[in-house]
Scaffold this motif. Structure first.
Motif, mmCIF file in Angstrom:
data_model
loop_
_atom_site.group_PDB
_atom_site.id
_atom_site.type_symbol
_atom_site.label_atom_id
_atom_site.label_comp_id
_atom_site.label_asym_id
_atom_site.label_seq_id
_atom_site.Cartn_x
_atom_site.Cartn_y
_atom_site.Cartn_z
ATOM 1 N N ILE A 13 0.847 -1.189 0.000
ATOM 2 C CA ILE A 13 0.000 0.000 0.000
ATOM 3 C C ILE A 13 0.885 1.242 0.000
ATOM 4 O O ILE A 13 1.792 1.376 0.825
ATOM 5 C CB ILE A 13 -0.932 -0.004 1.226
ATOM 6 C CG1 ILE A 13 -1.751 -1.288 1.272
ATOM 7 C CG2 ILE A 13 -1.855 1.220 1.207
ATOM 8 C CD1 ILE A 13 -2.480 -1.513 2.578
ATOM 9 N N LYS A 15 1.106 5.730 -0.568
ATOM 10 C CA LYS A 15 0.407 7.009 -0.539
ATOM 11 C C LYS A 15 1.187 7.998 -1.376
ATOM 12 O O LYS A 15 2.366 8.272 -1.110
ATOM 13 C CB LYS A 15 0.273 7.523 0.897
ATOM 14 C CG LYS A 15 -0.520 8.819 0.999
ATOM 15 C CD LYS A 15 -0.656 9.243 2.462
ATOM 16 C CE LYS A 15 -1.494 10.507 2.584
ATOM 17 N NZ LYS A 15 -1.617 10.951 3.999
ATOM 18 N N ILE A 20 -4.283 7.015 -2.211
ATOM 19 C CA ILE A 20 -3.846 5.696 -1.762
ATOM 20 C C ILE A 20 -3.935 4.733 -2.930
ATOM 21 O O ILE A 20 -4.972 4.625 -3.588
ATOM 22 C CB ILE A 20 -4.721 5.182 -0.597
ATOM 23 C CG1 ILE A 20 -4.709 6.169 0.565
ATOM 24 C CG2 ILE A 20 -4.244 3.802 -0.145
ATOM 25 C CD1 ILE A 20 -3.354 6.397 1.187
ATOM 26 N N SER A 22 -2.735 0.563 -4.103
ATOM 27 C CA SER A 22 -2.289 -0.719 -3.560
ATOM 28 C C SER A 22 -2.278 -1.761 -4.660
ATOM 29 O O SER A 22 -3.006 -1.653 -5.657
ATOM 30 C CB SER A 22 -3.198 -1.174 -2.414
ATOM 31 O OG SER A 22 -4.539 -1.348 -2.861
ATOM 32 N N GLY A 56 -8.017 2.708 0.873
ATOM 33 C CA GLY A 56 -7.863 4.117 1.215
ATOM 34 C C GLY A 56 -9.098 4.729 1.837
ATOM 35 O O GLY A 56 -9.174 5.950 2.014
ATOM 36 N N ARG A 59 -8.074 5.742 7.529
ATOM 37 C CA ARG A 59 -6.684 6.088 7.852
ATOM 38 C C ARG A 59 -6.143 5.069 8.845
ATOM 39 O O ARG A 59 -6.236 5.246 10.065
ATOM 40 C CB ARG A 59 -6.610 7.501 8.398
ATOM 41 C CG ARG A 59 -7.078 8.550 7.406
ATOM 42 C CD ARG A 59 -6.891 9.954 7.924
ATOM 43 N NE ARG A 59 -5.473 10.266 8.142
ATOM 44 C CZ ARG A 59 -5.032 11.461 8.534
ATOM 45 N NH1 ARG A 59 -5.900 12.438 8.769
ATOM 46 N NH2 ARG A 59 -3.753 11.684 8.720
ATOM 47 N N TYR A 64 4.115 4.942 5.150
ATOM 48 C CA TYR A 64 3.978 4.339 3.816
ATOM 49 C C TYR A 64 5.360 4.208 3.192
ATOM 50 O O TYR A 64 6.262 4.987 3.513
ATOM 51 C CB TYR A 64 3.100 5.219 2.916
ATOM 52 C CG TYR A 64 1.662 5.316 3.341
ATOM 53 C CD1 TYR A 64 0.697 4.464 2.805
ATOM 54 C CD2 TYR A 64 1.262 6.270 4.270
ATOM 55 C CE1 TYR A 64 -0.634 4.562 3.188
ATOM 56 C CE2 TYR A 64 -0.067 6.370 4.661
ATOM 57 C CZ TYR A 64 -1.009 5.512 4.114
ATOM 58 O OH TYR A 64 -2.325 5.613 4.488
#
Length: 337
Positions: A13, A15, A20, A22, A56, A59, A64
């Motif tokens: 994952i 950011k 976000i 993944s 995403g 939180r 990240y």
């Protein structure tokens, strides 16, 4: 002999600014966060937190990039800690995986030794992931309630969020050790499922008049609450003398508007349940109970689905939408079991 290849597959994952993303990547051991023990992963699972992190929608991650998956089971490849040897079968649940540290959605994981529990006798690597954080959290809630004097003779236990993972396990475990259990849910079509787990009856949350008095009519000996908000406040007002409420979730809100009267006039105890940060001794004791008196008798009913690692990305949306009943195990290398 188990060895780590130069590169292996992990679900990671990222950011980028506020976005976000993944997906599967090829990574190396050096890409993983620090830890004393390297594990070849056999199974992981899907929790609500995993779905929020991967999509995403919540939180969850504090740094990240990270490999997703808050739970894992597998076999030790190498260890810098004398408590664990190559070939040991182990599990890790919670312990800030996929929050601060790389998690279980990987062919290999590197984890801190203090987060690892040896596989309990009589359980498989798949069994412990069918339980996962949800099963462990339910067991911890029951243990804390019992430590504070909860006994079946004090009356039924109401379980909110009853069709979720924690709720389902709590119903089955409590029923197995002699408690009458009442399932609180908005999914009344799941009555056969909940009664099969051991619930004596259902309460439709849509039919509840919660009232406004500081103390309402006492209805149960205790509660395991996965909802929070107004529901938790109502539980404080309706739990009987010396009852315990284990607070686990906040799907219904994080604010608690109540008075001190339930705690002073009825001696009600509100017990916060944190399954992430705790001593290894507490983790180990919890898993011993999950392999003995708290071992679910309906494990395959609660965790009926196993998916391949490659199918993981398509499974998250249903969890975010709340359309899933029962837990999902993620098979990464079943040959290790």
């Amino acid at each position: 002999m188990l060895t780590v290849p130069e590169r292996f597959t992990a679900f990671r994952i990222h950011k980028n600014d506020k976005t976000i993303t993944s997906g599967f990547e090829k990574i190396s051991l050096d890409d993983l966060t620090a830890g004393e023990v390297v594990v070849k992963v056999a199974y992981s699972d899907i929790n609500y937190k995993d779905a929020l992190a991967a999509t995403g929608k919540g939180r969850i991650l504090r740094t990240y990039p990270l490999v997703g998956g808050i739970d894992l089971s597998g076999v030790v490849v190498s260890s810098e800690d004398s408590r664990f040897q190559t070939g040991d079968k182990v599990l890790v649940c919670g312990a800030q995986l996929s929050e601060l540290y790389d998690g279980g959605y990987s062919e290999y994981a590197r984890v801190k030794a203090d987060s690892i529990v040896n596989l309990p006798i009589g359980m498989s690597l798949r069994d412990v992931m069918a339980l996962g954080t949800a099963g462990y959290t339910a067991a911890l809630a029951i243990q804390r309630m019992e430590d504070n004097g909860q006994i079946p003779e004090r009356g039924p236990i109401v379980v909110t969020g009853a069709t979720g993972g924690v709720g389902s396990f709590a119903i089955n475990m409590l029923s197995n050790i002699g408690y009458e259990v009442i399932a609180y849910t908005g999914k009344t079509e799941q009555e056969p499922y909940l009664k099969a787990l051991g619930a004596s009856k259902l309460i439709n949350r849509h039919d509840i008049e919660m009232g406004t008095k500081p103390l309402e009519n006492a209805q149960w000996g205790g509660a395991i609450d996965n909802v929070g908000g107004d529901t938790l406040a109502w539980l404080t007002r309706t739990t009987n003398v010396w009852g315990n409420i284990a607070s686990i979730g906040l799907a219904g809100g994080y604010k608690l508007e109540s008075t001190v009267m339930p705690f002073i006039l009825r001696g009600v105890s509100l017990l916060g349940i944190n399954s992430v940060e705790m001593p290894l001794s507490v983790r180990t004791q919890g898993w011993k109970r999950l392999a003995s008196d708290l071992k679910p008798t309906k494990l395959e009913l609660i965790s009926p689905t196993t998916i391949k690692f490659a199918d993981l990305p398509q499974a998250f949306d249903a969890y975010v939408e709340g359309s899933v009943t029962g837990r999902t195990v993620v098979e990464i290398d079943a040959s290790l079991d």
